[in-house]
Design a protein around this motif. Structure first.
Motif, PDB file in Angstrom:
ATOM      1  N   ALA A  58       0.854  -1.187   0.000  1.00 41.52           N
ATOM      2  CA  ALA A  58       0.000   0.000   0.000  1.00 41.52           C
ATOM      3  C   ALA A  58       0.888   1.234   0.000  1.00 41.52           C
ATOM      4  O   ALA A  58       2.088   1.163   0.286  1.00 41.52           O
ATOM      5  N   CYS A  59       0.286   2.356  -0.329  1.00 43.89           N
ATOM      6  CA  CYS A  59       1.014   3.615  -0.406  1.00 43.89           C
ATOM      7  C   CYS A  59       0.163   4.721   0.213  1.00 43.89           C
ATOM      8  O   CYS A  59      -1.076   4.679   0.138  1.00 43.89           O
ATOM      9  N   SER A  64      -6.481   3.496   0.731  1.00 40.38           N
ATOM     10  CA  SER A  64      -6.616   2.254   1.500  1.00 40.38           C
ATOM     11  C   SER A  64      -6.901   2.550   2.962  1.00 40.38           C
ATOM     12  O   SER A  64      -6.628   3.658   3.449  1.00 40.38           O
ATOM     13  N   PRO A  65      -7.433   1.578   3.685  1.00 40.39           N
ATOM     14  CA  PRO A  65      -7.774   1.812   5.096  1.00 40.39           C
ATOM     15  C   PRO A  65      -6.578   2.149   5.987  1.00 40.39           C
ATOM     16  O   PRO A  65      -6.763   2.756   7.041  1.00 40.39           O
ATOM     17  N   ILE A  66      -5.369   1.761   5.581  1.00 42.20           N
ATOM     18  CA  ILE A  66      -4.238   2.040   6.463  1.00 42.20           C
ATOM     19  C   ILE A  66      -3.432   3.263   6.038  1.00 42.20           C
ATOM     20  O   ILE A  66      -2.692   3.813   6.843  1.00 42.20           O
ATOM     21  N   ASN A  67      -3.559   3.684   4.762  1.00 39.18           N
ATOM     22  CA  ASN A  67      -2.897   4.903   4.279  1.00 39.18           C
ATOM     23  C   ASN A  67      -1.439   4.954   4.733  1.00 39.18           C
ATOM     24  O   ASN A  67      -0.991   5.885   5.402  1.00 39.18           O
ATOM     25  N   ALA A  68      -0.691   3.944   4.348  1.00 42.56           N
ATOM     26  CA  ALA A  68       0.709   3.832   4.756  1.00 42.56           C
ATOM     27  C   ALA A  68       1.499   3.134   3.653  1.00 42.56           C
ATOM     28  O   ALA A  68       0.917   2.498   2.762  1.00 42.56           O
ATOM     29  N   TRP A  69       2.831   3.252   3.733  1.00 43.66           N
ATOM     30  CA  TRP A  69       3.699   2.549   2.773  1.00 43.66           C
ATOM     31  C   TRP A  69       3.911   1.120   3.275  1.00 43.66           C
ATOM     32  O   TRP A  69       5.007   0.716   3.661  1.00 43.66           O
ATOM     33  N   TRP A  70       2.830   0.371   3.253  1.00 45.46           N
ATOM     34  CA  TRP A  70       2.758  -0.984   3.789  1.00 45.46           C
ATOM     35  C   TRP A  70       3.681  -1.906   2.999  1.00 45.46           C
ATOM     36  O   TRP A  70       3.527  -2.096   1.796  1.00 45.46           O
ATOM     37  N   HIS A  71       4.656  -2.465   3.665  1.00 49.93           N
ATOM     38  CA  HIS A  71       5.640  -3.409   3.119  1.00 49.93           C
ATOM     39  C   HIS A  71       6.631  -2.798   2.134  1.00 49.93           C
ATOM     40  O   HIS A  71       7.535  -3.490   1.677  1.00 49.93           O
ATOM     41  N   TRP A  72       6.490  -1.514   1.829  1.00 47.40           N
ATOM     42  CA  TRP A  72       7.487  -0.872   0.984  1.00 47.40           C
ATOM     43  C   TRP A  72       8.599  -0.228   1.814  1.00 47.40           C
ATOM     44  O   TRP A  72       9.709  -0.007   1.312  1.00 47.40           O
ATOM     45  N   ASN A  75       9.618   2.294   7.971  1.00 48.20           N
ATOM     46  CA  ASN A  75       8.814   3.363   8.567  1.00 48.20           C
ATOM     47  C   ASN A  75       7.703   3.665   7.572  1.00 48.20           C
ATOM     48  O   ASN A  75       7.876   4.456   6.640  1.00 48.20           O
ATOM     49  N   ALA A  76       6.550   3.034   7.785  1.00 45.43           N
ATOM     50  CA  ALA A  76       5.477   3.090   6.795  1.00 45.43           C
ATOM     51  C   ALA A  76       4.808   4.445   6.711  1.00 45.43           C
ATOM     52  O   ALA A  76       4.004   4.687   5.807  1.00 45.43           O
ATOM     53  N   SER A  77       5.130   5.351   7.619  1.00 45.09           N
ATOM     54  CA  SER A  77       4.532   6.687   7.584  1.00 45.09           C
ATOM     55  C   SER A  77       5.319   7.634   6.689  1.00 45.09           C
ATOM     56  O   SER A  77       4.892   8.772   6.464  1.00 45.09           O
ATOM     57  N   GLN A  78       6.459   7.170   6.169  1.00 44.27           N
ATOM     58  CA  GLN A  78       7.286   8.004   5.313  1.00 44.27           C
ATOM     59  C   GLN A  78       7.569   7.292   4.002  1.00 44.27           C
ATOM     60  O   GLN A  78       7.556   6.061   3.923  1.00 44.27           O
ATOM     61  N   GLN A  79       7.834   8.074   2.973  1.00 45.79           N
ATOM     62  CA  GLN A  79       8.146   7.511   1.657  1.00 45.79           C
ATOM     63  C   GLN A  79       9.336   6.549   1.737  1.00 45.79           C
ATOM     64  O   GLN A  79      10.309   6.819   2.462  1.00 45.79           O
ATOM     65  N   THR A  97      -1.398   1.839 -14.223  1.00 42.39           N
ATOM     66  CA  THR A  97      -2.014   3.128 -14.510  1.00 42.39           C
ATOM     67  C   THR A  97      -1.988   4.054 -13.302  1.00 42.39           C
ATOM     68  O   THR A  97      -2.099   5.270 -13.452  1.00 42.39           O
ATOM     69  N   ALA A  98      -1.886   3.500 -12.107  1.00 36.10           N
ATOM     70  CA  ALA A  98      -1.783   4.304 -10.884  1.00 36.10           C
ATOM     71  C   ALA A  98      -0.472   3.962 -10.189  1.00 36.10           C
ATOM     72  O   ALA A  98      -0.137   2.785 -10.029  1.00 36.10           O
ATOM     73  N   SER A  99       0.269   4.988  -9.793  1.00 37.73           N
ATOM     74  CA  SER A  99       1.539   4.762  -9.102  1.00 37.73           C
ATOM     75  C   SER A  99       1.781   5.921  -8.147  1.00 37.73           C
ATOM     76  O   SER A  99       1.157   6.981  -8.256  1.00 37.73           O
ATOM     77  N   TYR A 100       2.719   5.740  -7.219  1.00 37.82           N
ATOM     78  CA  TYR A 100       2.865   6.662  -6.100  1.00 37.82           C
ATOM     79  C   TYR A 100       4.340   7.019  -5.927  1.00 37.82           C
ATOM     80  O   TYR A 100       5.213   6.142  -5.900  1.00 37.82           O
ATOM     81  N   GLN A 101       4.586   8.302  -5.784  1.00 32.06           N
ATOM     82  CA  GLN A 101       5.937   8.839  -5.764  1.00 32.06           C
ATOM     83  C   GLN A 101       6.696   8.412  -4.509  1.00 32.06           C
ATOM     84  O   GLN A 101       6.184   8.531  -3.386  1.00 32.06           O
ATOM     85  N   THR A 102       7.906   7.938  -4.703  1.00 33.06           N
ATOM     86  CA  THR A 102       8.778   7.569  -3.592  1.00 33.06           C
ATOM     87  C   THR A 102       9.830   8.647  -3.376  1.00 33.06           C
ATOM     88  O   THR A 102       9.878   9.651  -4.089  1.00 33.06           O
TER      89      THR A 102
END
Length: 423
Positions: A58-59, A64-72, A75-79, A97-102
């Motif tokens: 997740a990103c 998503s319900p957790i709104n976090a960088w889950w497993h990426w 510290n899932a609260s930061q990029q 088609t959808a992606s999130y900036q790291t």
């Protein structure tokens, strides 16, 4: 009359002995070993290729319900970035088609370093499209303890997997990973009856021998994360079987010997399973390891399962890309060859989308132009052989064809790393 009676009893004894011989082999030392029992017929897991599917990314900003960088990121609260990195292999992002900036630097060819979220519908749809295109029959959806903060997103992912499996004519089943699940014995049953069992009504839910498939991964492992007794595990297995399920066990590699990674005195629990799938990640890392395991574990495992009417679904893994284990596919192909030669009933690929642990077969960066600059990510050409991003999907497709007898059993990998290239 006495002679007739004697003949009658002799005939009856001969018939009884003949029936007994059909059930047992009498060894030269007088011991009796049960002959091979019939394995299950081809179904949704027997005779098929199954991939482990995490769906656990997740990103922030993905809804998503957790709104976090889950497993990426740890510290899932930061990029995710070089200083906050939970990634081992970089995905090929060209089809999302959808992606999130790291926070990583741009990719080698200049594109921004973005990642996908499993919560996005298109992500799971495209993963199941890749499965369909590459002959992958089923996905075992990993489900960890759903009672904590991850529960809502795991519930959502399950429904998305159902929709994608139906759309792409793939099968899926629930694979409970009980690692660290303190109240597993009661909560597992509640989760199945109140939530997960409803998915068995889907035409895409895997059935074997007419029964819905459920897998439990983690029984018998000899560590603090899997502390349950054999009696507890056996009770859970039998509960699912009483509910009409075909139960697979993701078990330790040394389950049959009950040593090394397996707790002792667990054999009765293992024997209660309909299918046994020993875990191999971290146990082998090259072709020699694979051959040693084949001779010392896989062949006797298969013989034991045959003798006890258990289906055998060994793991095949591509290897950890960042540990340079893959040998441009030769490591994975050799496992296909060994497991099919041994007579396995099915194959479990570990894993489909595990980019954070480096064992993914899903599309992966081909070369340094497709990974973040300065990020120290190895690409699929790390050993000097160019590989297309879908190479391990295509390799799995050919392994499935060999399992199903559609191509001959061969120790030589038939799959070219790049289409139109060389073997």
């Amino acid at each position: 009359m006495k002679n007739i009676n004697n003949l009658y009893w002799m005939a009856a004894l001969c018939l009884l002995f003949s029936c007994a011989k059909q059930k047992f082999n009498v060894q030269a030392d007088g011991s009796q070993n049960q002959k091979q029992l019939q394995s299950s017929p081809v179904g949704d897991v027997v005779g098929k290729i199954t991939v482990g599917y995490q769906g656990w990314f997740a990103c922030i900003g993905d809804g998503s319900p957790i709104n976090a960088w889950w497993h990426w990121a740890p510290n899932a609260s930061q990029q995710p970035s070089n200083s906050n990195n939970g990634i081992k292999s970089w995905p090929d992002m060209r089809e999302y088609t959808a992606s999130y900036q790291t926070g990583f630097s741009n990719l080698g060819y200049g594109q921004q370093a973005k990642l996908f979220s499993s919560y996005n519908d298109q992500t799971i749809d495209i993963h199941f499209k890749w499965m369909e295109q590459n002959g992958i029959d089923a996905a075992a959806l990993q489900r960890f303890n759903p009672n904590g903060w991850e529960g809502p997103i795991r519930d959502a992912i399950t429904n998305k997997v159902k929709i994608a499996a139906e759309a792409h004519h793939r099968k899926f089943y629930i694979m409970y990973d009980v690692s660290g699940w303190t109240n597993m014995q009661s909560e597992l049953k509640t989760d199945w009856t109140s939530k997960m069992s409803a998915y068995t009504a889907s035409a895409a839910y895997a059935k074997q021998n007419g029964k819905p498939v459920v897998c439990i991964w983690g029984f018998g492992f000899d560590d603090n994360n899997h502390p349950w007794s054999a009696a507890v595990c056996l009770e859970v297995i039998n509960w699912f079987k009483a509910k009409g399920c075909y139960v697979i066990g993701g078990v330790p590699a040394h389950w049959r010997e009950e040593n090394s990674d397996s707790r002792p005195n667990f054999l009765q629990a293992y024997k209660a399973l309909n299918m046994i799938s020993p875990w191999m990640v971290g146990r082998i890392g090259n072709i020699n390891d694979s051959d040693n395991f084949y001779n010392n574990s896989n062949v006797p495992d298969q013989a034991y399962c045959n003798a006890n009417g258990i289906d055998y679904q060994p793991c095949v893994l591509p290897g950890d890309l960042q540990e340079r284990q893959r040998a441009h596919g030769d490591f994975m192909w050799h496992q296909f060859y060994n497991m099919i030669k041994a007579g396995c009933q099915g194959i479990y690929i570990s894993m489909f989308d595990e980019y954070n642990e480096g064992n993914q077969i899903a599309k992966t960066a081909e070369n340094v132009s497709m990974v973040p600059s300065g990020g120290n990510f190895l690409a699929l050409n790390e050993d000097g052989i160019n590989c297309s991003s879908d190479y391990y999907l295509r390799l799995t497709n050919d392994g499935g064809k060999m399992l199903k007898g559609q191509i001959p059993l061969t120790a030589v990998r038939p799959t070219e790393p790049v289409i139109g290239g060389v073997i």
